[in-house]
Design a protein around this motif. Sequence first.
Motif, short mmCIF file in Angstrom:
data_model
loop_
_atom_site.label_atom_id
_atom_site.label_comp_id
_atom_site.label_asym_id
_atom_site.label_seq_id
_atom_site.Cartn_x
_atom_site.Cartn_y
_atom_site.Cartn_z
N MET A 35 0.84 -1.20 0.00
CA MET A 35 0.00 0.00 0.00
C MET A 35 0.88 1.25 0.00
O MET A 35 0.63 2.19 -0.75
N TYR A 36 1.91 1.25 0.82
CA TYR A 36 2.84 2.38 0.87
C TYR A 36 3.48 2.62 -0.50
O TYR A 36 3.55 3.75 -0.98
N LYS A 37 3.94 1.55 -1.14
CA LYS A 37 4.59 1.68 -2.46
C LYS A 37 3.60 2.19 -3.52
O LYS A 37 3.96 2.97 -4.39
N ILE A 38 2.35 1.73 -3.45
CA ILE A 38 1.34 2.17 -4.42
C ILE A 38 1.09 3.67 -4.28
O ILE A 38 1.10 4.41 -5.27
N ILE A 39 0.89 4.12 -3.06
CA ILE A 39 0.65 5.55 -2.80
C ILE A 39 1.88 6.36 -3.21
O ILE A 39 1.76 7.41 -3.85
N GLN A 40 3.06 5.86 -2.87
CA GLN A 40 4.32 6.54 -3.22
C GLN A 40 4.47 6.67 -4.74
O GLN A 40 5.04 7.65 -5.22
N SER A 41 3.92 5.72 -5.48
CA SER A 41 4.04 5.76 -6.94
C SER A 41 3.05 6.74 -7.59
O SER A 41 3.09 6.95 -8.79
N GLY A 42 2.16 7.30 -6.78
CA GLY A 42 1.21 8.28 -7.29
C GLY A 42 -0.14 7.73 -7.70
O GLY A 42 -0.99 8.45 -8.19
N MET A 43 -0.36 6.45 -7.47
CA MET A 43 -1.66 5.86 -7.79
C MET A 43 -2.60 5.98 -6.59
O MET A 43 -2.16 6.01 -5.44
N PHE A 44 -3.89 6.00 -6.87
CA PHE A 44 -4.90 6.03 -5.81
C PHE A 44 -5.20 4.60 -5.39
O PHE A 44 -5.37 3.72 -6.24
N ALA A 45 -5.28 4.37 -4.08
CA ALA A 45 -5.58 3.04 -3.58
C ALA A 45 -6.38 3.13 -2.29
O ALA A 45 -6.22 4.07 -1.51
N GLU A 46 -7.23 2.13 -2.10
CA GLU A 46 -8.01 2.01 -0.88
C GLU A 46 -7.70 0.66 -0.25
O GLU A 46 -7.72 -0.36 -0.93
N LYS A 47 -7.43 0.69 1.06
CA LYS A 47 -7.10 -0.54 1.78
C LYS A 47 -8.31 -0.99 2.60
O LYS A 47 -9.05 -0.16 3.13
N GLU A 48 -8.52 -2.31 2.68
CA GLU A 48 -9.63 -2.88 3.44
C GLU A 48 -10.96 -2.27 2.99
O GLU A 48 -11.80 -1.91 3.80
N LYS A 49 -11.14 -2.18 1.68
CA LYS A 49 -12.34 -1.58 1.08
C LYS A 49 -13.56 -2.47 1.37
O LYS A 49 -13.59 -3.63 0.98
N PRO A 50 -14.58 -1.91 2.05
CA PRO A 50 -15.78 -2.70 2.32
C PRO A 50 -16.52 -3.06 1.04
O PRO A 50 -16.60 -2.25 0.11
N MET A 51 -17.02 -4.28 0.98
CA MET A 51 -17.77 -4.76 -0.18
C MET A 51 -19.12 -5.27 0.31
O MET A 51 -19.20 -6.36 0.86
N PRO A 52 -20.19 -4.48 0.11
CA PRO A 52 -21.51 -4.96 0.53
C PRO A 52 -22.00 -6.07 -0.40
O PRO A 52 -21.59 -6.14 -1.56
N LEU A 53 -22.85 -6.90 0.14
CA LEU A 53 -23.45 -7.98 -0.63
C LEU A 53 -24.89 -7.57 -0.94
O LEU A 53 -25.62 -7.16 -0.04
N VAL A 54 -25.28 -7.61 -2.20
CA VAL A 54 -26.66 -7.32 -2.57
C VAL A 54 -27.37 -8.64 -2.80
O VAL A 54 -26.98 -9.45 -3.65
N PHE A 55 -28.40 -8.86 -1.98
CA PHE A 55 -29.17 -10.10 -2.06
C PHE A 55 -30.64 -9.74 -2.15
O PHE A 55 -31.17 -9.07 -1.27
N GLU A 56 -31.29 -10.15 -3.23
CA GLU A 56 -32.70 -9.86 -3.47
C GLU A 56 -33.01 -8.38 -3.27
O GLU A 56 -33.89 -8.01 -2.49
N GLU A 57 -32.21 -7.53 -3.93
CA GLU A 57 -32.39 -6.07 -3.92
C GLU A 57 -32.07 -5.42 -2.57
O GLU A 57 -32.34 -4.24 -2.38
N VAL A 58 -31.53 -6.17 -1.63
CA VAL A 58 -31.19 -5.60 -0.32
C VAL A 58 -29.67 -5.59 -0.18
O VAL A 58 -29.00 -6.60 -0.42
#
Length: 125
Positions: A35-58
């Motif tokens: 993560m440090y190297k990615i940010i240092q290289s100038g790219m945008f990054a998100e760590k531990e990005k939450p991923m919701p689950l969509v189940f039957e429109e919820v």
Amino acid sequence: MTENEIANKIIGLAIEVHKALGPGLLESAYKECLMYKIIQSGMFAEKEKPMPLVFEEVKLDCGYRMDILVEHKLVIEIKSVEALNDVHLAQTLTYMKLGNFKLGLLINFNVALLKNGIKRVVNKE
């Protein structure tokens, strides 16, 4: 940048991290350093990005978290295990499907030569 261009840069950065640290550390150490190297290289990054689950429109917050998402396009799942297996691949693919991402990298840092620990994962949906 395209997903492939981002992936190529990330692979180079991961190799730098692996050369500096070697195998045998915890996954969290590799994640923080990459993560440090990615940010240092100038790219945008998100760590531990939450991923919701969509189940039957919820939308359900089930606690799924991607290790790193780069430039809103590339999923990176980091491991430090003896060997990658189908469950690791399925986990990466699940994150990609939930977020509608095309490309992911599954990287196992617990190998002597990092190129042997990298799998490109393509979402064909």
